[in-house]
Structures are given as C-alpha cells and as structure tokens.
Design a protein around this motif. Sequence first.
Motif, PDB file in Angstrom:
ATOM      1  N   UNK A   1       0.818  -1.220   0.000  1.00 40.08           N
ATOM      2  CA  UNK A   1       0.000   0.000   0.000  1.00 40.08           C
ATOM      3  C   UNK A   1       0.850   1.268   0.000  1.00 40.08           C
ATOM      4  N   UNK A   2       1.892   1.306   0.811  1.00 41.07           N
ATOM      5  CA  UNK A   2       2.642   2.536   1.037  1.00 41.07           C
ATOM      6  C   UNK A   2       3.817   2.654   0.068  1.00 41.07           C
ATOM      7  N   UNK A   3       3.866   3.780  -0.656  1.00 41.66           N
ATOM      8  CA  UNK A   3       4.924   4.046  -1.627  1.00 41.66           C
ATOM      9  C   UNK A   3       5.553   5.399  -1.336  1.00 41.66           C
ATOM     10  N   UNK A   4       6.773   5.583  -1.810  1.00 40.16           N
ATOM     11  CA  UNK A   4       7.462   6.857  -1.608  1.00 40.16           C
ATOM     12  C   UNK A   4       8.090   7.308  -2.929  1.00 40.16           C
ATOM     13  N   UNK A   5       8.208   8.619  -3.101  1.00 44.26           N
ATOM     14  CA  UNK A   5       8.937   9.192  -4.231  1.00 44.26           C
ATOM     15  C   UNK A   5      10.146   9.922  -3.672  1.00 44.26           C
ATOM     16  N   UNK A   6      11.308   9.558  -4.195  1.00 45.84           N
ATOM     17  CA  UNK A   6      12.563  10.113  -3.714  1.00 45.84           C
ATOM     18  C   UNK A   6      13.317  10.705  -4.891  1.00 45.84           C
ATOM     19  N   UNK A   7      14.113  11.729  -4.637  1.00 52.12           N
ATOM     20  CA  UNK A   7      14.966  12.296  -5.665  1.00 52.12           C
ATOM     21  C   UNK A   7      16.418  12.226  -5.209  1.00 52.12           C
ATOM     22  N   UNK A   8      17.312  11.929  -6.147  1.00 56.39           N
ATOM     23  CA  UNK A   8      18.735  11.830  -5.834  1.00 56.39           C
ATOM     24  C   UNK A   8      19.534  12.364  -7.006  1.00 56.39           C
ATOM     25  N   UNK A   9      20.777  12.712  -6.745  1.00 58.25           N
ATOM     26  CA  UNK A   9      21.677  13.223  -7.780  1.00 58.25           C
ATOM     27  C   UNK A   9      22.800  12.232  -8.034  1.00 58.25           C
ATOM     28  N   UNK A  10      23.026  11.896  -9.292  1.00 58.18           N
ATOM     29  CA  UNK A  10      24.196  11.111  -9.689  1.00 58.18           C
ATOM     30  C   UNK A  10      25.306  12.101 -10.012  1.00 58.18           C
ATOM     31  N   UNK A  11      26.387  12.038  -9.267  1.00 57.12           N
ATOM     32  CA  UNK A  11      27.446  13.041  -9.344  1.00 57.12           C
ATOM     33  C   UNK A  11      28.006  13.169 -10.754  1.00 57.12           C
ATOM     34  N   UNK A  12      28.089  14.422 -11.241  1.00 54.83           N
ATOM     35  CA  UNK A  12      28.735  14.726 -12.515  1.00 54.83           C
ATOM     36  C   UNK A  12      29.159  16.184 -12.494  1.00 54.83           C
ATOM     37  N   UNK A  13      30.454  16.448 -12.641  1.00 55.27           N
ATOM     38  CA  UNK A  13      30.990  17.797 -12.535  1.00 55.27           C
ATOM     39  C   UNK A  13      31.250  18.453 -13.890  1.00 55.27           C
ATOM     40  N   UNK A  14      31.160  17.697 -14.961  1.00 53.48           N
ATOM     41  CA  UNK A  14      31.426  18.256 -16.286  1.00 53.48           C
ATOM     42  C   UNK A  14      30.263  19.093 -16.789  1.00 53.48           C
ATOM     43  N   UNK A  15      30.453  19.694 -17.943  1.00 55.32           N
ATOM     44  CA  UNK A  15      29.414  20.514 -18.548  1.00 55.32           C
ATOM     45  C   UNK A  15      28.294  19.619 -19.070  1.00 55.32           C
ATOM     46  N   UNK A  16      27.071  19.997 -18.741  1.00 59.03           N
ATOM     47  CA  UNK A  16      25.905  19.205 -19.133  1.00 59.03           C
ATOM     48  C   UNK A  16      24.665  20.074 -19.013  1.00 59.03           C
ATOM     49  N   UNK A  17      23.840  20.055 -20.057  1.00 59.77           N
ATOM     50  CA  UNK A  17      22.663  20.921 -20.066  1.00 59.77           C
ATOM     51  C   UNK A  17      21.650  20.556 -18.988  1.00 59.77           C
ATOM     52  N   UNK A  18      21.584  19.301 -18.606  1.00 58.93           N
ATOM     53  CA  UNK A  18      20.576  18.865 -17.643  1.00 58.93           C
ATOM     54  C   UNK A  18      21.146  18.737 -16.234  1.00 58.93           C
ATOM     55  N   UNK A  19      22.353  19.241 -16.014  1.00 57.66           N
ATOM     56  CA  UNK A  19      22.967  19.124 -14.690  1.00 57.66           C
ATOM     57  C   UNK A  19      22.215  19.969 -13.672  1.00 57.66           C
ATOM     58  N   UNK A  20      22.024  19.404 -12.474  1.00 58.52           N
ATOM     59  CA  UNK A  20      21.313  20.063 -11.395  1.00 58.52           C
ATOM     60  C   UNK A  20      22.208  20.154 -10.164  1.00 58.52           C
ATOM     61  N   UNK A  21      21.732  20.857  -9.144  1.00 60.12           N
ATOM     62  CA  UNK A  21      22.450  20.949  -7.875  1.00 60.12           C
ATOM     63  C   UNK A  21      21.530  20.516  -6.746  1.00 60.12           C
TER      64      UNK A  21
END
Length: 548
Positions: free
Chosen positions: A211-231
Amino acid sequence: MSSSNLSEVSDQLAEMFSDTEEFSSSSSSSSSSSEDEEPTPAQGSSHEPEAEGWTSTGSLQTFPFSGVAHFTIGPAESPIDFFNLIFNSTFMAMLVSSINSHGLHLMVKSSDGPNAFKWNNTNEDEIRIFLALLFHMGHITLTNLNDYWSTDVLYDLPFKTFMSQDRFLSILRNLTFSDNNSYNNTDPNRYVKPIMVFFNSVMKTLVNPSKNLTIDQSNVLWRGQLRIRQTGNGQKYGVKLFALTDTNGITQKMHMYCGSQATVLQGEDHADKVVMMLMEDYLNTGRSLYTDNFCNSVTVAENLLQQRTYLTGTLRANQLRNPMITKSRIARGTLLTRYNARGVCVTNYRDKSNVLMISTEHHSDFVQSRNRHGKVKQTPKVIVEYKKYMRGVDRKNEMLSYYQSFKKSTKWHNQIVIHVMQVMLLNCFNMFNEQMKRSGDNSRPMSFYDFRLKVIKRLLKLDTPTDRLTQASNIPSTSASQKITTDAGDVIHSPAYLPKNDIGKTKRKDCRHCLKKRNIRKASIFYCPLCIKKPGLCITCFGEFHRY
C-alpha cells in the motif's frame, strides 16, 4: 453658484459620460464606498488562500486498499536466480547490441584519425564477466582504475585473471543503452532512456507493491558541462533522478530529470507531472504516497484524491493555494492545522524549527513517539507516519552508497547506466530477503555484501574460491607436473610443458612477464595450466609472476 445649479450640471455630466468606465467606476465608488468598509478579496486569489475555505477543523476522505502485494518470480530461490530475473536475457541482448553498435560507431568515426579506435564485438558471456568485475570494484576502493590490474606486490587483485585492462576500458567506454539511430538525436536522454524503460517495465511485471509508496529524488554526481545538470541533495553537481520505492526499499519506477530539454514532462508544473507519471500504474487502489516538499502541493494532493490515492509529506511555504498558517510564527511544541473542503490537511508544527506538513490521510493529533536516543515525546501523527514510511527510502540510499563502483568515466551517461544497474542489483537483494521472509524462513537475513559476493562468484563461475583453479587443473598437459598442495590446503601453481604440434615439436609462447615487465620478447616452452588464460612463462619468471 447655487446648489440647484450644481445639481443640474452634475446631471448633465452624468448623461454625457454615462457609457465611460472612468465615470461609472468613480461615481459608483463615491456613492457606495464608505470609510469604514474594507475591500473584499477576490475569490481564488493566491494572495488570500483562506478565501478557499480553510478551517481549523475538518474531515479526511477514507477508502480501502484494494491491491494485493505479491511477487511474480517463478521458482527463483538463490541469489543468482533473483539476479537473472532482472538482468534477464532481454536485458543482456539489449546491452550487448547497444555496446556493439556504439563500439562500431566510434571505430568508424575515428578510423581516419591518428588515435583510431579498434573494436571487437562482445557477447553475453563477456558482459556477465564485465558486470561481475564492475560490481566487485564497489568492494575494493582504489584511487586509479589502472590499479585494479596492477601487478605490483601491493595490489594482489583477481581482475587481470578474468579480463584484460584494455578490454574492460573498451567496454566501459561503450557502455550505453541506445539504438542504432540515436547518435544524431539532440535528446540528452537518448543514451539512458531505453534502460529506464526496460527497468520500469520489468519491475511492473515482477512486483506488485504494498500500500505505502514513496517518491525520492537523488543526484548522480557529474561535474562536467551538461545541459541537464542540477544541484542539491548532497551532491554539488549531478543528474537528478526520481524514483518510486516501496517500504521494503524495492524501486518500482525511475525517471531522469531533463529540465528544459525534456520532450514530455516539462513546464512550471513539472513536479506535478512527475508524480502522476510515476504513480500512473498504482492509482485508484487506495495506496498511500509519501514524498518530500519538491513534489507536494495542495493541487497535487487534490488530484491524487480524485484517483483514490492518499498523499503525505513535507510542504514548501511558498506554494500556491497554501493556507495562511504556513507563514505563521508559533511557539515551540505547538501546532496550527487547517482543512479544506476537499479533504486536505495542512499542519504547521514548531519543534527546533517550523515543519510544514500536508496530508490527505493523517490528522495532526499528538501521539507518543520515540526518537533515536530512546526519548519519548509528543509528536503530531502526520510527522510520525511520514518518518516511518520514508525510512525505507533512506535505507535504500544508504545501501547504494556502501558499494559504489568506480565513478571516474569519460561520459556522464556511463554513470547513469551504472547507477541504474546498481539499483537493479539492490532490488534483487531486497526481493530475495523479502521472499525468504514470506516463505517462513526464520534464518538470519543475508547481508547485501554477502549477496553481492555470491552473485559475483556465480557470474565468474566461482562457486568457491578454488573452483577456477580446480577447473584449470583438469586441463590435459604433456607435462608430468601435478597440482601441489601445501599443508594448509592452498593450491600452488606449477609450470607445465606446452603441448606438441602435429609434427611432434613442442609449441612455444612469449613469456608474458618478460614482455610486460622487461619489454623483452622471450619464447618459452612452459606455461601455467592453472591460470585462467594459461600464459606462457619462462622458468625464471614463473615464481615472480605468481609472487612465490
């Protein structure tokens, strides 16, 4: 001028400008407004959310859970069985095809350059060895990737026994999950979308969550230039991933955040769309969703309620349609609660700092709870339930951080593919332990470390530490050399003659140790039958090569 004349002039002006907005508004204002009245806020204004009907008391909707939590795993029992459920033949075929396609693409692209790339097609057996070595790197943390193949006395690792360094790096460079026609595509998702689609599809087939579900967000480390890079989220720079997970830590569905580069899920209400997309297969069953403040809002809560799905989580104070209490300052240990007519409850609780919660399932009544130090205190029920079910996500992220494979890579999408495969392996482990529990096995649950080792040994065809040596020792040889065993039972490699050719002449091989260490080509009639690649070795180098 007399008052009668003033009245007559006023009537004439009113007749002349009766159709104008300016006169009608000013005249109505002067005739109907009074100094004691306050302006009425517009209905639905985001500046006055209390106009939506927030009250201090209210009720929540209730509906039963109509789903059934179960696995569809067939006769799977051992760790390798659960591994093969997710890393199945379809996955392997897609991965082999993608790697070969990308390798040929690079070879053609660089054929005219000074650093031409050479590629030999791989197969499923080699990929299984590659995955085993990749996962085993998570157990042995080294600074440089080359150190895993080092022959230095300080590095006694088995990687060179199963695959050469150049071959491993060549496969790693082409580690993608794409089709043949994606190279000219500007979509940043092109190299990883197929593995996401496969993962979501296979987990939907294997697991019907609780019954119980969760939504989680995480970052996969990447330091190079990338249009979709987040912090954010513990990593300074990276690619953001959203994951739908059950309370056992089994990830059900994943989505990579592409921001403005997204082709479908984009816009100001992107977070709302992500929630509905991840939950689309589990709506209208009475499930409960727990999320952090990135995904939560009054609108999302109401949309999920219409699909007979609860929502509970933290809330940002600047969300539209919030009640006024979200910006109130209150004393420590106190709370404020507001309900709307649709069954959404918003709570502002003050502990060390203000905690804003939103829920369509739990009220804010104080209940007893015990913190990590064992101290009992009064805490709102909505916070207790939120911490209870978000703990599975925290545990999942913790276990993923224990055995991370080597991170340095030439391309960002390599890291995404490796991360997804790590999640797949963790799912295998969680499903294995959960199935053991459901089958009535009261033995101690297997640790993630032991599970990984068992899978790696089977992928390398090593059920026991000496299996590989035992298999190699059964290879026929023209030598009278036998396997030497010490008192402790350890197997010692001993040289053997190379077999003879058709005319009875003993074959020769270049001594591997002379070639690698001294850069000298020296032919030898001896080799080691117990090593996996049966290298040619001269008598002088035999002991040094095996570090005797």
